[in-house]
Scaffold this motif. Structure first.
Motif, PDB file in Angstrom:
ATOM      1  N   VAL A  79       0.815  -1.224   0.000  1.00 18.95           N
ATOM      2  CA  VAL A  79       0.000   0.000   0.000  1.00 18.95           C
ATOM      3  C   VAL A  79       0.845   1.269   0.000  1.00 18.95           C
ATOM      4  O   VAL A  79       0.280   2.370  -0.076  1.00 18.95           O
ATOM      5  N   GLN A  87       0.280   3.425  -3.028  1.00 23.75           N
ATOM      6  CA  GLN A  87      -1.060   4.009  -2.951  1.00 23.75           C
ATOM      7  C   GLN A  87      -1.088   5.169  -1.966  1.00 23.75           C
ATOM      8  O   GLN A  87      -1.674   6.225  -2.238  1.00 23.75           O
ATOM      9  N   TYR A  88      -0.441   5.008  -0.823  1.00 24.35           N
ATOM     10  CA  TYR A  88      -0.391   6.066   0.186  1.00 24.35           C
ATOM     11  C   TYR A  88       0.344   7.296  -0.368  1.00 24.35           C
ATOM     12  O   TYR A  88      -0.091   8.439  -0.197  1.00 24.35           O
ATOM     13  N   GLU A  93      -2.087   8.745  -3.366  1.00 26.76           N
ATOM     14  CA  GLU A  93      -3.416   9.255  -3.020  1.00 26.76           C
ATOM     15  C   GLU A  93      -3.390  10.235  -1.844  1.00 26.76           C
ATOM     16  O   GLU A  93      -4.109  11.232  -1.855  1.00 26.76           O
ATOM     17  N   GLN A  94      -2.562   9.954  -0.836  1.00 25.27           N
ATOM     18  CA  GLN A  94      -2.564  10.806   0.350  1.00 25.27           C
ATOM     19  C   GLN A  94      -1.560  11.951   0.240  1.00 25.27           C
ATOM     20  O   GLN A  94      -1.827  13.072   0.691  1.00 25.27           O
ATOM     21  N   PHE A  98      -6.573  -1.874   6.159  1.00 21.35           N
ATOM     22  CA  PHE A  98      -6.159  -0.586   5.615  1.00 21.35           C
ATOM     23  C   PHE A  98      -7.309   0.052   4.821  1.00 21.35           C
ATOM     24  O   PHE A  98      -7.640   1.232   5.009  1.00 21.35           O
ATOM     25  N   ALA A 112      -9.566   3.398   5.908  1.00 22.35           N
ATOM     26  CA  ALA A 112      -9.553   4.528   4.978  1.00 22.35           C
ATOM     27  C   ALA A 112     -10.970   4.881   4.537  1.00 22.35           C
ATOM     28  O   ALA A 112     -11.330   6.054   4.411  1.00 22.35           O
ATOM     29  N   SER A 157      -9.639   9.000   5.029  1.00 19.81           N
ATOM     30  CA  SER A 157      -8.231   9.381   4.937  1.00 19.81           C
ATOM     31  C   SER A 157      -7.362   8.135   5.063  1.00 19.81           C
ATOM     32  O   SER A 157      -7.701   7.192   5.778  1.00 19.81           O
ATOM     33  N   PHE A 158      -6.220   8.167   4.364  1.00 20.12           N
ATOM     34  CA  PHE A 158      -5.277   7.055   4.461  1.00 20.12           C
ATOM     35  C   PHE A 158      -4.355   7.191   5.682  1.00 20.12           C
ATOM     36  O   PHE A 158      -3.649   6.244   6.017  1.00 20.12           O
ATOM     37  N   ALA A 184      -5.348   4.930   8.461  1.00 23.08           N
ATOM     38  CA  ALA A 184      -5.214   3.565   7.943  1.00 23.08           C
ATOM     39  C   ALA A 184      -3.766   3.094   8.038  1.00 23.08           C
ATOM     40  O   ALA A 184      -3.490   1.954   8.441  1.00 23.08           O
TER      41      ALA A 184
END
Length: 474
Positions: free
Chosen positions: A301, A304-305, A308-309, A426, A430, A435-436, A439
């Motif tokens: 992840v 992705q974090y 996206e975050q 996770f 989220a 929000s990540f 997570a």
């Protein structure tokens, strides 16, 4: 007359043992590009892209609207269906289904492969068959172009299952090449060399992918060449362990009237029942199940974090993969040195605490701060290889003699079959929080629980219970 079987006894001559250990290290080096390049860097994007292309062609054949999403966006192909074996599913989730399918297959195949390996008189031949099959399958993805996602998916699936089987055989050689006091160092060096090899291979491939225009090819063609070179790297460097390794344990006997294959299935059932007689081995396996799930989830992840975050572009994320690879080489070597002085258990526990600190740092990252993002990635690299390498060597001390492959198969099933728990947690947090950040912080639970389980784990008693010699430092 029944053939006697005995536990592996490494070569008494230090020079011979060192040569065989060097050969063992190189299988980590050989197979790592499959994970780093074919899976992490290129697999999801390329194979998913082929499926999306097939879905788009289907859109063009069947009219302009069938693939638009709820907002009417015709470019969102997550809802575009592709077909396989009379099943329709969205192109955007092909990679998820492919990885899940490989996991399910390995859940059944790896324990049987381990049981067969322990009955084999030539483990090197079994390693060669699995490694060359996997390498060939990965290399064949070079022929998957346009919308031909079926070839890419099929070859990747064969490669993933063959890779898992070869790792079972490879791990079983640890007892053949190293005495108890040497295994932490040997395992850590192998893991370190693997990260170094994977990083070098990926760096060379990225030079081609990013500079594809200078050699007159498209980016897609450069990625296909990356799959081909990953297969060639895997097959070519596998020749080194095949040349240098020596099987020093005799196989478990095959009952009259049975083949190695059928005896392997029978032995699998005995292994699963017999494992209950070693509750301390299962204790460690349970702890490993939990914290390795945390490790696997963070790795899966992290991109992705970051995207996206934290809002990072793909080029930053690719550089991050390289940072992790090369720092993991250093981290694994440091863990090996620490384990020689303080023992594997204490070093793993310290590493789990460092994982918690890394996740807290990731929680506090500011969007767009590349330097801090790479610093956190370096922290992941420092603890990534070491904790996995020492877990491998410590588990080798907890396996009943002559059953190394069978128990390492259970170990790998534990390692590969559980990351969905972490990723599910996770995703759920989220979703609930929007929000990540919470997570990523929630993943500390896996390392906290694993740490607590190891605190009370009686490692010396577990080694004695398995019938093995205690190393000087554990």
């Amino acid at each position: 007359m029944t053939t006697q079987h005995h536990a592996a006894v490494p070569a008494a001559d230090p020079a011979t043992r060192k040569r065989e250990q060097r050969g063992w290290y190189f299988y980590d080096w050989a197979n790592q590009p499959f994970f780093t390049s074919a899976t992490t860097a290129f697999g999801a994007a390329y194979i998913g892209g082929l499926a999306s292309e097939a879905a788009q062609q289907d859109v063009q054949r069947n009219g302009p609207d069938p693939c638009t999403d709820a907002d009417g966006d015709p470019n969102n192909l997550i809802s575009c269906d592709i077909s396989l074996f009379f099943l329709d599913f969205p192109a955007g989730v092909l990679w998820n289904y492919l990885v899940a399918t490989a996991t399910v297959i390995q859940f059944f195949v790896l324990p049987v492969a381990g049981a067969i390996c322990d009955r084999s008189r030539n483990k090197k031949r079994l390693l060669a068959i699995l490694a060359f099959t996997g390498a060939t399958a990965v290399g064949m993805i070079v022929f998957a172009a346009g919308s031909n996602w079926q070839l890419a998916a099929g070859m990747y699936l064969i490669g993933q299952v063959s890779y898992g089987g070869s790792i079972v055989v490879y791990y079983s050689f640890l007892a053949d090449v190293a005495y108890a006091d040497e295994r932490d160092r040997v395992s850590a060096r192998g893991w370190a060399l693997g990260y170094l090899g994977g990083g070098i291979a990926l760096a060379l491939q990225l030079v081609l992918v990013m500079g594809h225009d200078t050699v007159g090819i498209t980016q897609a063609e450069a990625v296909r060449i990356a799959f081909l070179t990953s297969g060639i790297w895997w097959a070519g460097f596998t020749l080194i362990p095949l040349f240098l390794l020596k099987q020093r344990s005799s196989p478990r006997p095959v009952e009259p009237g049975r083949s190695v294959l059928t005896a392997g299935f029978v032995e699998l059932g005995k292994t699963l029942r017999g494992a209950l007689a070693f509750p301390l081995t299962l204790w460690f396996l349970g702890a490993y199940l939990i914290y390795s799930d945390g490790v696997s989830t963070v790795v899966s992840v992290s991109a992705q974090y970051g995207r996206e975050q934290l809002g990072f572009e793909q080029d930053v994320l690719v550089v991050t993969i390289l940072v992790v690879q090369f720092v993991a080489f250093i981290g694994a070597r440091l863990h090996g040195a620490a384990a020689e002085r303080f023992g594997a258990k204490r070093t793993i526990m310290t590493s789990l605490l460092l994982w918690i600190l890394v996740l807290v740092a990731a929680y506090n990252l500011e969007p767009g701060d590349e330097l801090m993002f790479w610093s956190v990635a370096a922290g992941i690299g420092l603890v990534l290889g070491g904790v996995m390498a020492l877990s491998r060597s410590l588990f080798s001390q907890l396996i009943p003699p002559t059953k190394e492959a069978q128990y390492f198969a259970l170990y790998l099933v534990t390692e590969r079959g559980t990351p969905q728990f972490g990723t599910a947690l996770f995703g759920m947090i989220a979703h609930l929080t929007g929000s990540f950040r919470p997570a990523i912080l929630a993943l500390t639970a896996f390392f906290i629980i694993g740490f607590v389980l190891l605190v009370f784990f009686p490692v010396r008693r577990a080694i004695r219970a398995a019938g093995n010699t205690e190393p000087t430092v554990v």
